[in-house]
Scaffold this motif. Structure first.
Motif, PDB file in Angstrom:
ATOM      1  N   LEU A  23       9.709 -18.985   9.025  1.00 26.70           N
ATOM      2  CA  LEU A  23       9.603 -20.442   8.839  1.00 26.70           C
ATOM      3  C   LEU A  23       8.177 -20.923   9.105  1.00 26.70           C
ATOM      4  N   VAL A  24       7.759 -21.905   8.355  1.00 26.93           N
ATOM      5  CA  VAL A  24       6.471 -22.556   8.582  1.00 26.93           C
ATOM      6  C   VAL A  24       6.742 -24.063   8.610  1.00 26.93           C
ATOM      7  N   ILE A  25       6.270 -24.706   9.673  1.00 29.67           N
ATOM      8  CA  ILE A  25       6.611 -26.122   9.873  1.00 29.67           C
ATOM      9  C   ILE A  25       5.371 -26.920  10.272  1.00 29.67           C
ATOM     10  N   GLY A  26       5.221 -28.091   9.679  1.00 27.87           N
ATOM     11  CA  GLY A  26       4.146 -29.011  10.070  1.00 27.87           C
ATOM     12  C   GLY A  26       4.747 -30.402  10.239  1.00 27.87           C
ATOM     13  N   LEU A  27       4.323 -31.122  11.276  1.00 29.11           N
ATOM     14  CA  LEU A  27       4.941 -32.419  11.565  1.00 29.11           C
ATOM     15  C   LEU A  27       3.974 -33.587  11.426  1.00 29.11           C
ATOM     16  N   GLU A  28       4.481 -34.679  10.896  1.00 25.72           N
ATOM     17  CA  GLU A  28       3.751 -35.941  10.914  1.00 25.72           C
ATOM     18  C   GLU A  28       4.530 -36.866  11.849  1.00 25.72           C
ATOM     19  N   VAL A  29       3.989 -37.074  13.051  1.00 26.32           N
ATOM     20  CA  VAL A  29       4.697 -37.876  14.047  1.00 26.32           C
ATOM     21  C   VAL A  29       4.159 -39.302  14.035  1.00 26.32           C
ATOM     22  N   ILE A 172       0.283 -38.933  13.849  1.00 23.74           N
ATOM     23  CA  ILE A 172      -0.313 -37.709  14.381  1.00 23.74           C
ATOM     24  C   ILE A 172       0.124 -36.551  13.479  1.00 23.74           C
ATOM     25  N   VAL A 173      -0.821 -35.989  12.740  1.00 25.21           N
ATOM     26  CA  VAL A 173      -0.492 -34.967  11.738  1.00 25.21           C
ATOM     27  C   VAL A 173      -0.855 -33.586  12.263  1.00 25.21           C
ATOM     28  N   SER A 174       0.126 -32.702  12.324  1.00 24.13           N
ATOM     29  CA  SER A 174      -0.162 -31.332  12.781  1.00 24.13           C
ATOM     30  C   SER A 174      -0.476 -30.436  11.599  1.00 24.13           C
ATOM     31  N   ARG A 175      -1.133 -29.327  11.861  1.00 24.97           N
ATOM     32  CA  ARG A 175      -1.277 -28.265  10.869  1.00 24.97           C
ATOM     33  C   ARG A 175       0.067 -27.528  10.806  1.00 24.97           C
ATOM     34  N   PRO A 176       0.302 -26.778   9.749  1.00 25.71           N
ATOM     35  CA  PRO A 176       1.577 -26.045   9.681  1.00 25.71           C
ATOM     36  C   PRO A 176       1.577 -24.829  10.589  1.00 25.71           C
ATOM     37  N   VAL A 214       9.271 -34.115   9.036  1.00 22.86           N
ATOM     38  CA  VAL A 214       9.212 -32.686   9.303  1.00 22.86           C
ATOM     39  C   VAL A 214       9.058 -31.911   7.994  1.00 22.86           C
ATOM     40  N   ASN A 215       7.933 -31.201   7.843  1.00 26.43           N
ATOM     41  CA  ASN A 215       7.673 -30.408   6.631  1.00 26.43           C
ATOM     42  C   ASN A 215       8.076 -28.966   6.882  1.00 26.43           C
ATOM     43  N   VAL A 216       8.903 -28.431   5.997  1.00 23.84           N
ATOM     44  CA  VAL A 216       9.435 -27.081   6.192  1.00 23.84           C
ATOM     45  C   VAL A 216       9.208 -26.237   4.942  1.00 23.84           C
ATOM     46  N   SER A 217       8.723 -25.004   5.140  1.00 24.12           N
ATOM     47  CA  SER A 217       8.693 -24.042   4.036  1.00 24.12           C
ATOM     48  C   SER A 217       9.071 -22.684   4.611  1.00 24.12           C
ATOM     49  N   VAL A 218       9.365 -21.734   3.725  1.00 28.79           N
ATOM     50  CA  VAL A 218       9.655 -20.376   4.184  1.00 28.79           C
ATOM     51  C   VAL A 218       8.704 -19.409   3.470  1.00 28.79           C
ATOM     52  N   ASP A 232      -5.732 -20.681   3.300  1.00 29.74           N
ATOM     53  CA  ASP A 232      -5.366 -20.928   1.911  1.00 29.74           C
ATOM     54  C   ASP A 232      -3.850 -21.138   1.831  1.00 29.74           C
ATOM     55  N   PHE A 233      -3.473 -22.376   1.503  1.00 31.47           N
ATOM     56  CA  PHE A 233      -2.059 -22.762   1.482  1.00 31.47           C
ATOM     57  C   PHE A 233      -1.250 -21.973   0.439  1.00 31.47           C
ATOM     58  N   ASN A 234      -1.946 -21.329  -0.525  1.00 30.88           N
ATOM     59  CA  ASN A 234      -1.223 -20.573  -1.545  1.00 30.88           C
ATOM     60  C   ASN A 234      -0.435 -19.402  -0.966  1.00 30.88           C
ATOM     61  N   HIS A 235      -0.799 -18.980   0.261  1.00 35.46           N
ATOM     62  CA  HIS A 235      -0.036 -17.895   0.887  1.00 35.46           C
ATOM     63  C   HIS A 235       1.285 -18.407   1.439  1.00 35.46           C
ATOM     64  N   LEU A 236       1.441 -19.730   1.505  1.00 37.77           N
ATOM     65  CA  LEU A 236       2.672 -20.299   2.064  1.00 37.77           C
ATOM     66  C   LEU A 236       3.597 -20.736   0.936  1.00 37.77           C
ATOM     67  N   GLY A 237       4.854 -20.936   1.291  1.00 39.36           N
ATOM     68  CA  GLY A 237       5.822 -21.389   0.303  1.00 39.36           C
ATOM     69  C   GLY A 237       5.697 -22.889   0.067  1.00 39.36           C
ATOM     70  N   THR A 238       6.420 -23.361  -0.961  1.00 36.76           N
ATOM     71  CA  THR A 238       6.441 -24.801  -1.232  1.00 36.76           C
ATOM     72  C   THR A 238       7.251 -25.497  -0.142  1.00 36.76           C
ATOM     73  N   ARG A 239       6.748 -26.620   0.331  1.00 31.23           N
ATOM     74  CA  ARG A 239       7.419 -27.290   1.453  1.00 31.23           C
ATOM     75  C   ARG A 239       8.277 -28.458   0.986  1.00 31.23           C
ATOM     76  N   CYS A 240       9.271 -28.792   1.785  1.00 31.35           N
ATOM     77  CA  CYS A 240      10.012 -30.040   1.627  1.00 31.35           C
ATOM     78  C   CYS A 240       9.792 -30.841   2.895  1.00 31.35           C
TER      79      CYS A 240
HETATM   80  P1  ADP Z   1       0.701 -35.026   2.177  1.00 30.17           P
HETATM   81  O1  ADP Z   1      -0.552 -35.788   2.006  1.00 30.17           O
HETATM   82  O2  ADP Z   1       1.395 -34.647   0.936  1.00 30.17           O
HETATM   83  O3  ADP Z   1       1.606 -35.626   3.202  1.00 30.17           O
HETATM   84  P2  ADP Z   1      -0.561 -33.283   4.038  1.00 30.17           P
HETATM   85  O4  ADP Z   1      -1.640 -32.323   3.709  1.00 30.17           O
HETATM   86  O5  ADP Z   1      -0.904 -34.527   4.746  1.00 30.17           O
HETATM   87  O6  ADP Z   1       0.233 -33.610   2.728  1.00 30.17           O
HETATM   88  O7  ADP Z   1       0.501 -32.473   4.869  1.00 30.17           O
HETATM   89  C1  ADP Z   1       1.580 -33.085   5.442  1.00 30.17           C
HETATM   90  C2  ADP Z   1       2.185 -32.172   6.479  1.00 30.17           C
HETATM   91  O8  ADP Z   1       2.741 -31.028   5.851  1.00 30.17           O
HETATM   92  C3  ADP Z   1       1.229 -31.651   7.525  1.00 30.17           C
HETATM   93  O9  ADP Z   1       1.811 -31.832   8.807  1.00 30.17           O
HETATM   94  C4  ADP Z   1       1.094 -30.176   7.211  1.00 30.17           C
HETATM   95  O10 ADP Z   1       0.948 -29.394   8.366  1.00 30.17           O
HETATM   96  C5  ADP Z   1       2.428 -29.858   6.561  1.00 30.17           C
HETATM   97  N1  ADP Z   1       2.388 -28.739   5.625  1.00 30.17           N
HETATM   98  C6  ADP Z   1       1.476 -28.488   4.682  1.00 30.17           C
HETATM   99  N2  ADP Z   1       1.789 -27.367   3.998  1.00 30.17           N
HETATM  100  C7  ADP Z   1       2.929 -26.882   4.537  1.00 30.17           C
HETATM  101  C8  ADP Z   1       3.769 -25.752   4.257  1.00 30.17           C
HETATM  102  N3  ADP Z   1       3.507 -24.891   3.304  1.00 30.17           N
HETATM  103  N4  ADP Z   1       4.875 -25.598   5.019  1.00 30.17           N
HETATM  104  C9  ADP Z   1       5.177 -26.445   5.996  1.00 30.17           C
HETATM  105  N5  ADP Z   1       4.429 -27.526   6.290  1.00 30.17           N
HETATM  106  C10 ADP Z   1       3.327 -27.747   5.580  1.00 30.17           C
END
Ligand code: ADP
Ligand code: MG
Length: 504
Positions: A23-29, A172-176, A214-218, A232-240
């Motif tokens: 799982l890969v997760i990034g949060l916008e709080v 507050i935007v976190s990295r994934p 909550v952004n989630v990808s696998v 490089d985000f291309n190594h990660l999956g598409t997020r929802c």
């Molecule tokens: P947007 O502008 O579309 O909201 P952002 O670059 O601001 O996109 O990213 C929003 C959130 O998504 C951030 O918290 C980031 O960490 C997270 N995120 C980006 N790519 C991924 C991914 N592949 N999987 C999970 N979370 C991700």
């Protein structure tokens, strides 16, 4: 002074039908700034006020009204940035994010897309003693909250409450960097703890003062490491993105469901659509709210009503000087100064009030004993009755008084528990209670000797057994304690019993 050596937790792995997934997760709080007035108006932010009673002309977007920045809110964003070890941008700017919604009378939200006030920072997320994950913060920006549409008050009409319109939020935007549902909840918990220490957000999730997208990808094992190397985000999956989560439990459940949904699609040969989803706690599932194609085109542009925000380095330095000791520092200090475990230090520093209470009890006393009593007796008792530390019926002075009586040998640890119970339920000065209720420990050897002699004389069989097996001496100690109503000094009794039985 802060010991930053910790082990990184393993990512959560979900076994699919075909192979393993991570799982890969990034949060916008979204954290509501603890300010009495709004970001661009003097209207009150009081929660639960009569609908539409806290609305200034500018909040209602009356023609010709101009926003005026609230310096206090800016200071709170800077304070938060400093608390998260983040870069503070001396020049930032506000942009208009255009969209139409009835609870947004302006037709746009004032936010900071291009030049946020806070840049990169970090949060150390504790996952158990000695285990932590460093989650990078990408940015924090200031923006306005929207109002509330109410659709369930009337069968034919909708209503709008603009009290929340224009309230200051910090996004507050976190990295994934988050790798599992528990970590995501722990991240939000740590962030909330830091915000509360700083006093910049009250963190009340039920009132919506802290909520998370909550952004989630696998991805497949190994892919995340490639992303970390290259960014490089291309190594990660598409997020929802799961929108507006305001409970730790739902955050975890939503992530778990969402990851499994994506895995099922991918293993079936499909592709995950980037979309915004909503979590339904009744069904424990997420469902689509809008897809990327339907995504708003916000037509961001610099807000012409506001000058770029320029702040002085000296002002930032003053705010830095006023920062309190933060959770990680406090925890490390408690471990070092009082010789307690990291776990206990974590419990005592969970909030500022608990930590202050403990330090008041520990001052000039045995720190380990104080920690033990505060955690096991006081917190245990408070938890049972669902009280917070501020509602504690036993003050730090009173608990300290009990510890002093133990230290002086006036009462035993066991009597101290009875005394604590009396103070907890009836109040009073511990020393006086001990005097008036005759709880003082008997250290008078004459009285103890008489009690020991009595028990020995009454139990000749036991005496024979104990002489053959010294371990049985404990039975005599118990009898003497009983005979003295638990008030005899246990150490003195032990010695006396051993001597009288000829064991020492
Ligand atoms: P947007 O502008 O579309 O909201 P952002 O670059 O601001 O996109 O990213 C929003 C959130 O998504 C951030 O918290 C980031 O960490 C997270 N995120 C980006 N790519 C991924 C991914 N592949 N999987 C999970 N979370 C991700
Ligand atoms: Mg975003």
């Amino acid at each position: 002074m802060l010991d930053l050596t910790y082990e990184t937790p393993k990512p959560k792995v979900i076994a699919g039908a075909r192979h393993d997934w991570e799982l890969v997760i990034g949060l916008e709080v979204h954290a509501q700034v603890a300010s009495k007035s709004k970001l661009f108006s003097g209207a009150s932010t009081q929660f639960g006020a009569e609908p539409n009673s806290n609305v200034a002309f500018v909040d209602a977007a009356m023609p010709g009204m101009l926003p005026v920045i609230n310096e206090f809110c800016v200071a709170q964003a800077v304070r938060t940035g400093l608390g998260l070890n983040a870069q503070i941008n001396l020049i930032s700017a506000f942009d208009r994010k255009n969209y139409f919604y009835p609870d947004l009378p302006q037709g746009y939200q004032i936010s900071q897309l291009y030049h946020p006030i806070v840049g990169e920072g970090e949060v150390i997320v504790d996952m158990g003693p000695g285990i932590a994950r460093k989650v990078r913060i990408e940015r924090i920006h200031l923006e306005q909250d929207a109002g509330k549409s109410i659709h369930d008050m009337d069968p034919n009409m909708s209503f709008v409450d603009l009290n929340r319109t224009g309230v200051a939020l910090m996004e507050i935007v976190s990295r994934p960097d988050i790798r599992g549902p528990e970590e995501a909840a722990a991240y939000v918990a740590k962030l909330r703890q830091i915000l509360r220490y700083l006093g910049t957000c009250d963190g009340n999730m039920q009132n919506g003062n802290l909520r998370a997208d909550v952004n989630v990808s696998v991805c497949r094992p190994g892919d995340y490491e490639k992303y970390q190397e290259t960014q490089d985000f291309n190594h990660l999956g598409t997020r929802c993105e799961i929108k507006n989560m305001n409970s730790m439990r739902f955050i975890q459940q939503g992530i778990e469901y969402e990851a499994r949904r994506q895995i099922a699609i991918l293993e079936d040969g499909g592709t995950v659509d980037q979309e915004t989803r909503l979590y339904d706690p009744d069904k424990c599932e997420t469902r689509s709210m809008r897809s990327k194609e339907e995504a708003h085109d916000y037509r961001y542009f610099p807000c012409p009503d506001l000058l770029p925000l320029e702040i002085e380095q000296t002002w930032v330095d003053d705010i830095r000087d006023s920062l309190p000791e933060l959770p990680d520092e406090k925890k490390a200090r408690f471990v070092a100064a009082y010789g307690m475990t990291e776990y206990d230090a974590g419990v005592l520093t969970a909030d500022v009030e608990s930590a202050a209470y403990f330090e008041a009890v520990a001052e000039g006393r045995d720190g380990k004993l104080a920690a033990n009593w505060v955690i096991n007796e006081l917190f245990g008792r408070l938890k049972k009755e669902e009280h917070t530390i501020s509602e504690s019926p036993v003050s730090a002075d009173q608990l300290g008084g009990i510890l002093d009586l133990i230290a002086k040998g006036d009462i035993s640890g066991k009597i101290a528990k009875d005394l604590f119970e009396i103070v907890y339920t009836q109040g009073g000065n511990p020393t006086e209670i001990v005097e008036t209720r005759g709880m003082r420990q008997v250290t008078d050897t004459g009285a103890i000797e008489a009690a020991v002699d009595g028990v020995i004389a009454a139990n000749p069989d036991q005496v024979e057994k104990a002489k053959a097996n010294p371990k049985l001496a404990g039975w005599f100690v118990g009898q003497v304690m009983k005979a003295t109503g638990g008030k005899a000094n246990p150490k003195a009794v032990n010695e006396m019993v051993s001597r009288k039985l000829g064991l020492s």
